[in-house]
Write a protein that holds these residues in place. Structure first.
Motif, PDB file in Angstrom:
ATOM      1  N   ILE A  21       0.997  -1.421   0.028  1.00 41.91           N
ATOM      2  CA  ILE A  21      -0.065   0.166  -0.050  1.00 41.91           C
ATOM      3  C   ILE A  21       0.940   1.050  -0.056  1.00 41.91           C
ATOM      4  O   ILE A  21       0.486   2.176  -0.630  1.00 41.91           O
ATOM      5  N   GLU A  22       1.902   1.256   0.588  1.00 43.35           N
ATOM      6  CA  GLU A  22       2.621   2.415   1.122  1.00 43.35           C
ATOM      7  C   GLU A  22       3.954   2.676   0.006  1.00 43.35           C
ATOM      8  O   GLU A  22       4.284   3.738  -0.271  1.00 43.35           O
ATOM      9  N   THR A  23       4.370   1.660  -0.439  1.00 46.12           N
ATOM     10  CA  THR A  23       5.548   1.756  -1.307  1.00 46.12           C
ATOM     11  C   THR A  23       5.317   1.786  -2.790  1.00 46.12           C
ATOM     12  O   THR A  23       6.181   2.087  -3.558  1.00 46.12           O
ATOM     13  N   LEU A  24       4.281   1.021  -3.324  1.00 44.82           N
ATOM     14  CA  LEU A  24       3.768   1.002  -4.611  1.00 44.82           C
ATOM     15  C   LEU A  24       3.032   2.173  -5.351  1.00 44.82           C
ATOM     16  O   LEU A  24       2.336   2.699  -4.462  1.00 44.82           O
ATOM     17  N   ARG A  25       3.388   2.577  -6.513  1.00 42.00           N
ATOM     18  CA  ARG A  25       2.706   3.636  -7.085  1.00 42.00           C
ATOM     19  C   ARG A  25       1.098   3.769  -7.022  1.00 42.00           C
ATOM     20  O   ARG A  25       0.605   2.336  -7.196  1.00 42.00           O
ATOM     21  N   PRO A  26       0.467   4.581  -6.958  1.00 36.87           N
ATOM     22  CA  PRO A  26      -1.141   4.384  -6.485  1.00 36.87           C
ATOM     23  C   PRO A  26      -1.574   3.853  -8.064  1.00 36.87           C
ATOM     24  O   PRO A  26      -3.043   3.242  -7.961  1.00 36.87           O
ATOM     25  N   GLU A  27      -1.016   3.974  -9.111  1.00 35.69           N
ATOM     26  CA  GLU A  27      -1.609   3.344 -10.316  1.00 35.69           C
ATOM     27  C   GLU A  27      -1.721   1.633 -10.261  1.00 35.69           C
ATOM     28  O   GLU A  27      -2.431   1.197 -11.063  1.00 35.69           O
ATOM     29  N   ILE A  28      -1.158   1.061  -9.326  1.00 38.14           N
ATOM     30  CA  ILE A  28      -0.836  -0.311  -9.194  1.00 38.14           C
ATOM     31  C   ILE A  28      -2.132  -0.731  -8.394  1.00 38.14           C
ATOM     32  O   ILE A  28      -2.561  -0.235  -7.592  1.00 38.14           O
ATOM     33  N   THR A  29      -2.876  -1.578  -9.130  1.00 41.10           N
ATOM     34  CA  THR A  29      -3.984  -2.127  -8.631  1.00 41.10           C
ATOM     35  C   THR A  29      -3.701  -3.410  -7.503  1.00 41.10           C
ATOM     36  O   THR A  29      -2.921  -3.949  -7.800  1.00 41.10           O
ATOM     37  N   LEU A  30      -4.624  -3.292  -6.428  1.00 40.95           N
ATOM     38  CA  LEU A  30      -4.344  -4.210  -5.403  1.00 40.95           C
ATOM     39  C   LEU A  30      -5.453  -5.055  -4.928  1.00 40.95           C
ATOM     40  O   LEU A  30      -6.630  -4.685  -5.280  1.00 40.95           O
ATOM     41  N   SER A  31      -5.288  -6.370  -4.828  1.00 33.05           N
ATOM     42  CA  SER A  31      -6.574  -7.378  -4.682  1.00 33.05           C
ATOM     43  C   SER A  31      -6.327  -8.037  -3.476  1.00 33.05           C
ATOM     44  O   SER A  31      -4.858  -8.314  -2.943  1.00 33.05           O
ATOM     45  N   PHE A  32      -7.408  -8.160  -2.850  1.00 31.95           N
ATOM     46  CA  PHE A  32      -7.273  -8.505  -1.224  1.00 31.95           C
ATOM     47  C   PHE A  32      -8.024 -10.071  -1.022  1.00 31.95           C
ATOM     48  O   PHE A  32      -8.942 -10.160  -1.744  1.00 31.95           O
ATOM     49  N   VAL A  33      -7.406 -10.672  -0.148  1.00 39.35           N
ATOM     50  CA  VAL A  33      -8.125 -12.208   0.258  1.00 39.35           C
ATOM     51  C   VAL A  33      -9.392 -11.939   0.864  1.00 39.35           C
ATOM     52  O   VAL A  33      -9.210 -11.252   1.983  1.00 39.35           O
ATOM     53  N   VAL A  34     -10.448 -12.623   0.408  1.00 39.44           N
ATOM     54  CA  VAL A  34     -11.557 -12.257   1.143  1.00 39.44           C
ATOM     55  C   VAL A  34     -11.665 -12.718   2.696  1.00 39.44           C
ATOM     56  O   VAL A  34     -12.347 -12.228   3.535  1.00 39.44           O
ATOM     57  N   TYR A  35     -10.581 -13.861   3.226  1.00 42.77           N
ATOM     58  CA  TYR A  35     -10.766 -14.177   4.277  1.00 42.77           C
ATOM     59  C   TYR A  35      -9.751 -13.436   5.294  1.00 42.77           C
ATOM     60  O   TYR A  35      -9.884 -13.858   6.557  1.00 42.77           O
TER      61      TYR A  35
END
Length: 372
Positions: A178-192
């Motif tokens: 979250i803090e080091t990647l450029r904001p244009e990078i899309t992040l996906s999260f584990v639902v659990y």
């Protein structure tokens, strides 16, 4: 009257020096001093009796997102929680409950000025569900896929995008992404993931758009089991929809879904059609890791053409990123995916800071979707 002479009484002389030099007095003083030290030490360390050390973190002083609990787990046994400490569970957090308790040894969060996305949920794009808020298409026809995507304006250069997944399970890796990647990078999260809403809120505050990872049945199930809410290839449509609604109710603020595994599920027409119909009806996008390249569904779609960290070496990841640039140069755009491994995060952070100097435009994954 007769005079009576009274004898003069002398005050007794106390030999203090002699008393102090007495062995008995010295032993008594030492004992008293030792007892005082023991009492003070017991007061500082707490009651005698052993047991795990207890750490109380008042909610009023919270300044870190939910998900911090992983970093506080003891070496052995389960972490202790108390009434004034956040108790994380599988239930989605209420809207606005984005923060929990303190993150160990972390500086106060400083958000990049002007880089954040709107706080979720956005009015008009959700409705109450049995397990939490569910995404809906707004009355004016706008969709959550549009409302929660990162804004983007093309500049005519070849577009390159990356989705980094597996986030939410490891607090350190999630915070690093979250803090080091450029904001244009899309992040996906584990639902659990515990504290899922807090992590998504933190990602959006840093400008990242978000996907939810949907567990789907692979060909080697049950040896490879994605969890209790796995969408099964042989499941009836109502069962698929019910599981999918649980997944969608875990949090708000995502513009779409991506698959976690799913080689068997995505290859089964009836299973995929039930999934696609539900996703389309809620106005969400679907981005796959290459497992569903030929699937459509009448919703915003995109497919990652390569996984950049199949081989976990810096040289191999650099090679995949170079290949992604070459593909974008040929086709006008290219989408890759990766996992939140330490080496991946390090390489992607460096690459993203330099790729636009080579004539490309770094774009969020949503900018590469098209309805099909």
């Amino acid at each position: 009257m007769a005079n009576i002479a009274l004898p003069r009484l002398k005050a007794p002389r106390i030999d203090v020096r002699g008393m102090l030099s007495s062995p008995a007095v010295g032993l008594a003083g030492a004992a008293a001093l030792f007892a005082g030290c023991v009492v003070a030490l017991a007061h500082l360390l707490g009651p005698v009796g052993g047991g795990a050390m207890r750490v109380r973190v008042p909610l009023e002083a919270a300044d870190a997102p939910a998900g911090w609990l992983q970093a506080l787990k003891p070496v052995r046994g389960e972490p202790h929680t108390y009434r004034d400490v956040v108790r994380l569970s599988e239930r989605p957090l209420a809207p606005g409950a984005a923060t929990a308790a303190s993150f160990p040894a972390a500086a106060p969060l400083a958000l990049p000025a002007g880089a954040g996305l709107p706080v979720a949920p956005i009015a008009g794009f959700y409705a109450p569900g049995p397990g939490g808020p569910l995404p809906i298409i707004a009355q004016d026809g706008r969709t959550p896929a549009q409302a929660y995507a990162r804004p983007f304006t093309a500049n005519g250069r070849p577009k390159v995008s990356l989705v980094i997944g597996g986030l939410g399970l490891n607090a350190r890796a999630t915070r690093q992404a979250i803090e080091t990647l450029r904001p244009e990078i899309t992040l996906s999260f584990v639902v659990y993931a515990e504290g899922l809403q807090g992590w998504i809120d933190m990602a959006r505050a840093h400008g990242h758009e978000v996907l939810l990872e949907t567990p789907m049945e692979p060909v080697d199930y049950p040896d490879n089991d994605p969890g209790p809410y796995t969408l099964m290839a042989g499941g009836q449509p109502p069962e698929t929809v019910k599981k999918l609604e649980w997944i969608l109710s875990r949090a708000t603020g995502y513009f779409g879904l991506t698959n976690y595994l799913g080689s068997r599920f995505l290859a089964t027409d009836s299973a995929y059609n039930a999934f696609a119909s539900s996703v389309r009806g809620r106005g969400l996008a679907f981005i796959d890791d290459g497992s569903a390249a030929r699937r459509d569904g009448g919703m915003p779609r995109a497919t990652a053409e390569r996984v950049i960290d199949d081989k976990l070496t810096g040289a191999a990841i650099d090679s995949q990123l170079t290949a992604l640039e070459a593909s974008a140069l040929q086709r006008g755009q290219a989408l890759g995916s990766g996992f939140a491994y330490p080496v991946t995060l390090e390489k992607v952070a460096s690459w993203a800071n330099e790729v636009e100097q080579r004539g490309y435009q770094l774009a969020p994954a949503s900018a590469l979707t098209a309805k099909r």
